[in-house]
Scaffold this motif. Structure first.
Motif, PDB file in Angstrom:
ATOM      1  N   LEU A   1       0.832  -1.198   0.000  1.00 26.55           N
ATOM      2  CA  LEU A   1       0.000   0.000   0.000  1.00 26.55           C
ATOM      3  C   LEU A   1       0.869   1.251   0.000  1.00 26.55           C
ATOM      4  N   ALA A   2       1.865   1.286   0.860  1.00 29.08           N
ATOM      5  CA  ALA A   2       2.778   2.434   0.917  1.00 29.08           C
ATOM      6  C   ALA A   2       3.515   2.604  -0.396  1.00 29.08           C
ATOM      7  N   HIS A   3       3.933   1.513  -1.000  1.00 30.74           N
ATOM      8  CA  HIS A   3       4.642   1.579  -2.283  1.00 30.74           C
ATOM      9  C   HIS A   3       3.744   2.146  -3.379  1.00 30.74           C
ATOM     10  N   GLN A   4       2.508   1.679  -3.456  1.00 34.84           N
ATOM     11  CA  GLN A   4       1.583   2.164  -4.480  1.00 34.84           C
ATOM     12  C   GLN A   4       1.295   3.658  -4.314  1.00 34.84           C
ATOM     13  N   LEU A   5       1.091   4.097  -3.082  1.00 34.48           N
ATOM     14  CA  LEU A   5       0.861   5.523  -2.841  1.00 34.48           C
ATOM     15  C   LEU A   5       2.082   6.356  -3.195  1.00 34.48           C
ATOM     16  N   THR A   6       3.251   5.869  -2.822  1.00 39.63           N
ATOM     17  CA  THR A   6       4.486   6.591  -3.111  1.00 39.63           C
ATOM     18  C   THR A   6       4.729   6.698  -4.609  1.00 39.63           C
ATOM     19  N   MET A   7       4.463   5.650  -5.334  1.00 39.74           N
ATOM     20  CA  MET A   7       4.737   5.658  -6.775  1.00 39.74           C
ATOM     21  C   MET A   7       3.706   6.453  -7.573  1.00 39.74           C
ATOM     22  N   SER A   8       2.516   6.649  -7.033  1.00 37.59           N
ATOM     23  CA  SER A   8       1.488   7.311  -7.832  1.00 37.59           C
ATOM     24  C   SER A   8       1.100   8.706  -7.342  1.00 37.59           C
ATOM     25  N   THR A   9       1.199   8.961  -6.045  1.00 37.62           N
ATOM     26  CA  THR A   9       0.630  10.214  -5.551  1.00 37.62           C
ATOM     27  C   THR A   9       1.521  10.924  -4.545  1.00 37.62           C
ATOM     28  N   VAL A  10       1.645  10.364  -3.358  1.00 39.60           N
ATOM     29  CA  VAL A  10       2.343  11.022  -2.250  1.00 39.60           C
ATOM     30  C   VAL A  10       3.430  10.115  -1.691  1.00 39.60           C
ATOM     31  N   GLU A  11       4.429  10.725  -1.099  1.00 39.16           N
ATOM     32  CA  GLU A  11       5.532   9.953  -0.528  1.00 39.16           C
ATOM     33  C   GLU A  11       5.170   9.483   0.877  1.00 39.16           C
ATOM     34  N   VAL A  12       5.104   8.174   1.056  1.00 36.42           N
ATOM     35  CA  VAL A  12       4.846   7.592   2.371  1.00 36.42           C
ATOM     36  C   VAL A  12       6.198   7.380   3.045  1.00 36.42           C
ATOM     37  N   GLU A  13       6.397   8.071   4.156  1.00 32.94           N
ATOM     38  CA  GLU A  13       7.670   7.996   4.865  1.00 32.94           C
ATOM     39  C   GLU A  13       7.756   6.789   5.784  1.00 32.94           C
ATOM     40  N   GLY A  14       6.606   6.280   6.231  1.00 30.33           N
ATOM     41  CA  GLY A  14       6.637   5.138   7.122  1.00 30.33           C
ATOM     42  C   GLY A  14       5.248   4.620   7.424  1.00 30.33           C
ATOM     43  N   VAL A  15       5.209   3.388   7.876  1.00 32.53           N
ATOM     44  CA  VAL A  15       3.968   2.758   8.315  1.00 32.53           C
ATOM     45  C   VAL A  15       4.221   2.249   9.726  1.00 32.53           C
ATOM     46  N   HIS A  16       3.389   2.688  10.661  1.00 32.33           N
ATOM     47  CA  HIS A  16       3.572   2.337  12.064  1.00 32.33           C
ATOM     48  C   HIS A  16       2.331   1.630  12.580  1.00 32.33           C
ATOM     49  N   GLU A  17       2.538   0.624  13.409  1.00 37.68           N
ATOM     50  CA  GLU A  17       1.410  -0.061  14.041  1.00 37.68           C
ATOM     51  C   GLU A  17       1.206   0.528  15.431  1.00 37.68           C
ATOM     52  N   ILE A  18      -0.024   1.019  15.662  1.00 44.88           N
ATOM     53  CA  ILE A  18      -0.347   1.636  16.942  1.00 44.88           C
ATOM     54  C   ILE A  18      -1.678   1.069  17.423  1.00 44.88           C
ATOM     55  N   VAL A  19      -1.653   0.283  18.472  1.00 47.71           N
ATOM     56  CA  VAL A  19      -2.832  -0.285  19.132  1.00 47.71           C
ATOM     57  C   VAL A  19      -3.817  -0.867  18.110  1.00 47.71           C
ATOM     58  N   GLY A  20      -3.380  -1.822  17.338  1.00 45.76           N
ATOM     59  CA  GLY A  20      -4.257  -2.520  16.410  1.00 45.76           C
ATOM     60  C   GLY A  20      -4.604  -1.750  15.151  1.00 45.76           C
ATOM     61  N   ASP A  21      -3.988  -0.617  14.926  1.00 47.11           N
ATOM     62  CA  ASP A  21      -4.239   0.179  13.730  1.00 47.11           C
ATOM     63  C   ASP A  21      -2.908   0.421  13.032  1.00 47.11           C
ATOM     64  N   LEU A  22      -2.968   0.628  11.736  1.00 51.44           N
ATOM     65  CA  LEU A  22      -1.776   1.010  10.987  1.00 51.44           C
ATOM     66  C   LEU A  22      -1.891   2.488  10.654  1.00 51.44           C
ATOM     67  N   VAL A  23      -0.814   3.211  10.887  1.00 46.05           N
ATOM     68  CA  VAL A  23      -0.792   4.644  10.633  1.00 46.05           C
ATOM     69  C   VAL A  23       0.228   4.919   9.542  1.00 46.05           C
ATOM     70  N   LEU A  24      -0.236   5.571   8.471  1.00 40.00           N
ATOM     71  CA  LEU A  24       0.643   5.956   7.372  1.00 40.00           C
ATOM     72  C   LEU A  24       1.185   7.346   7.661  1.00 40.00           C
TER      73      LEU A  24
END
Length: 73
Positions: free
Chosen positions: A23-46
């Motif tokens: 997901l981060a790769h697709q967003l980075t290649m098409s629209t916005v640069e995703v700097e990281g993906v973090h897991e916080i209490v059962g959720d993923l934060v881009l």
């Protein structure tokens, strides 16, 4: 900017089996640069680079990014 994947999933259904890395790769290649993906209490934060959003005010929130993901997938 930080975006919750749980909140984004309120607006768009992502493909089954899509990993956060893909997901981060697709967003980075098409629209916005995703700097990281973090897991916080059962959720993923881009973590998205704000510099890449300055000319796209439609992406300044969960709804805009969800619309962009719907267009990608």
């Amino acid at each position: 900017m930080k975006l919750s994947l749980n909140w984004i999933s309120d607006y768009v259904t992502l493909p089954a089996g899509l990993t956060p890395k893909e997901l981060a790769h697709q967003l980075t290649m098409s629209t916005v640069e995703v700097e990281g993906v973090h897991e916080i209490v059962g959720d993923l934060v881009l973590e998205i680079d704000n510099k890449s959003l300055t000319n796209r005010p439609d992406l300044w929130g969960h709804y805009g990014v969800a619309r962009e993901l719907a267009a990608i997938f």
